[in-house]
Design an enzyme around this catalytic site. Structure first.
Site, PDB file in Angstrom:
ATOM      1  CG  HIS A  47      -2.114  -0.914   1.046  1.00 12.84           C
ATOM      2  ND1 HIS A  47      -3.104  -0.728   0.109  1.00 12.84           N
ATOM      3  CD2 HIS A  47      -2.445  -2.056   1.703  1.00 12.84           C
ATOM      4  CE1 HIS A  47      -3.995  -1.700   0.194  1.00 12.84           C
ATOM      5  NE2 HIS A  47      -3.620  -2.523   1.152  1.00 12.84           N
ATOM      6  CD  GLN A  75      -1.691  -8.566   5.637  1.00 15.60           C
ATOM      7  OE1 GLN A  75      -0.498  -8.385   5.447  1.00 15.60           O
ATOM      8  NE2 GLN A  75      -2.584  -7.594   5.553  1.00 15.60           N
ATOM      9  CD  GLU A 103      -4.968  -8.990   3.335  1.00 12.23           C
ATOM     10  OE1 GLU A 103      -5.178  -7.848   3.755  1.00 12.23           O
ATOM     11  OE2 GLU A 103      -3.962  -9.298   2.674  1.00 12.23           O
ATOM     12  CB  SER A 149      -8.344  -2.360   7.162  1.00 11.33           C
ATOM     13  OG  SER A 149      -7.946  -1.525   8.229  1.00 11.33           O
ATOM     14  CG  ASP A 150      -7.724  -5.481   2.914  1.00 13.34           C
ATOM     15  OD1 ASP A 150      -8.510  -4.831   2.208  1.00 13.34           O
ATOM     16  OD2 ASP A 150      -6.497  -5.327   2.854  1.00 13.34           O
TER      17      ASP A 150
END
Length: 256
Positions: free
Chosen positions: A50, A151, A153, A178-179
């Site tokens: 990001h 990760q 998500e 968040s995701d």
């Protein structure tokens, strides 16, 4: 000159389930990264997913961290062998791989960091990662000193987390809150009870398979709660967040 880069102390700390407090490097700048490297965090994430980073911006940041005790973790933009290979060659030994949903994807990430026959990493005899060919026994030591953090998500990732955590070569399971919240239908609300239950499930599944769990939690109360729930490696903020908050506070103090 001491050219020893192994053993990987961060990997060893995770294996021992020693709490590791980290911070996110999102500004893509060697000076801000160097400042974070002086703060005493156990680990720093240099974000290439990001944040506006690539190998040309990451190398100066690695140089800026040369004297730091903080372990350098790169979040790669995607789980692609050629991207991981380039990050290895510029000097990363710790990888955060986003959006892992299956054990097969986790195994691919591991294989991308291992030389044959354990994996598919391409061989360059002289690169920044082995100090241009000057590290003793680099090829013999490399495979067992690379750490892979996967990760979770998505709902699919949550459903498959036990198989992912059990994958050989996975050193830790990281939650992307968040995701994950967005995937569960709660965009912008990682505090929703359903998201919090999913996070607890991920932590418990990782623990069941002897793997440490981690998460990004820039709110102190959240970070402390996740540590109480058993998280081992927690990123408690970011350079961007700290800078934004501090500058706004300073401006407000004089403009009110």
């Amino acid at each position: 000159m001491d050219n020893a880069i192994f053993p990987n102390k961060f990997k060893a700390a995770l294996a021992a389930h020693q709490v590791q407090i980290g911070c996110w490097c999102a500004l893509a700048n060697p000076i801000s990264t160097e400042v974070l490297g002086l703060a005493g965090f156990d680990w720093l994430v240099l974000d290439a997913e990001h944040a506006p980073n690539d190998v040309t911006t990451l190398i100066p940041q690695l140089m800026a961290l040369k004297g730091s005790s903080s372990a350098q973790v790169v979040r790669v933009p995607t789980n692609e062998p050629i991207i991981i290979k380039r990050m290895l060659d510029i000097g990363f030994y710790n990888f955060l791989v986003p959006f892992v949903e299956t054990a097969e994807q986790a195994a691919q990430a591991v294989a991308s960091t291992r030389y044959p026959p354990e994996g598919i990493r391409g061989v360059s005899v002289s690169h920044r990662g082995n100090m241009f060919g000057t590290v003793p026994d680099y090829f013999a030591q490399s495979n067992k000193n690379i750490s892979i953090l996967v990760q979770i998500e998505s709902q699919t990732g949550v459903d498959n987390v036990e198989a992912i955590a059990a994958t050989e070569g996975v050193d830790g399971v990281f939650v992307g809150p968040s995701d994950l919240a967005a995937a569960l239908g709660h965009l912008g609300n990682a505090s929703h009870p359903e998201v919090q239950r999913a996070i607890q499930h991920i932590f418990a599944s990782a623990k069941k398979h002897g793997k440490p769990s981690g998460i990004l939690a820039p709110v102190e109360a959240d970070a402390r709660r996740y540590l109480e729930w058993g998280a081992t490696f927690v990123a408690v903020g970011s350079d961007l967040g700290v800078f934004r908050s501090a500058t706004q506070k300073l401006a407000d103090a004089f403009k009110k």
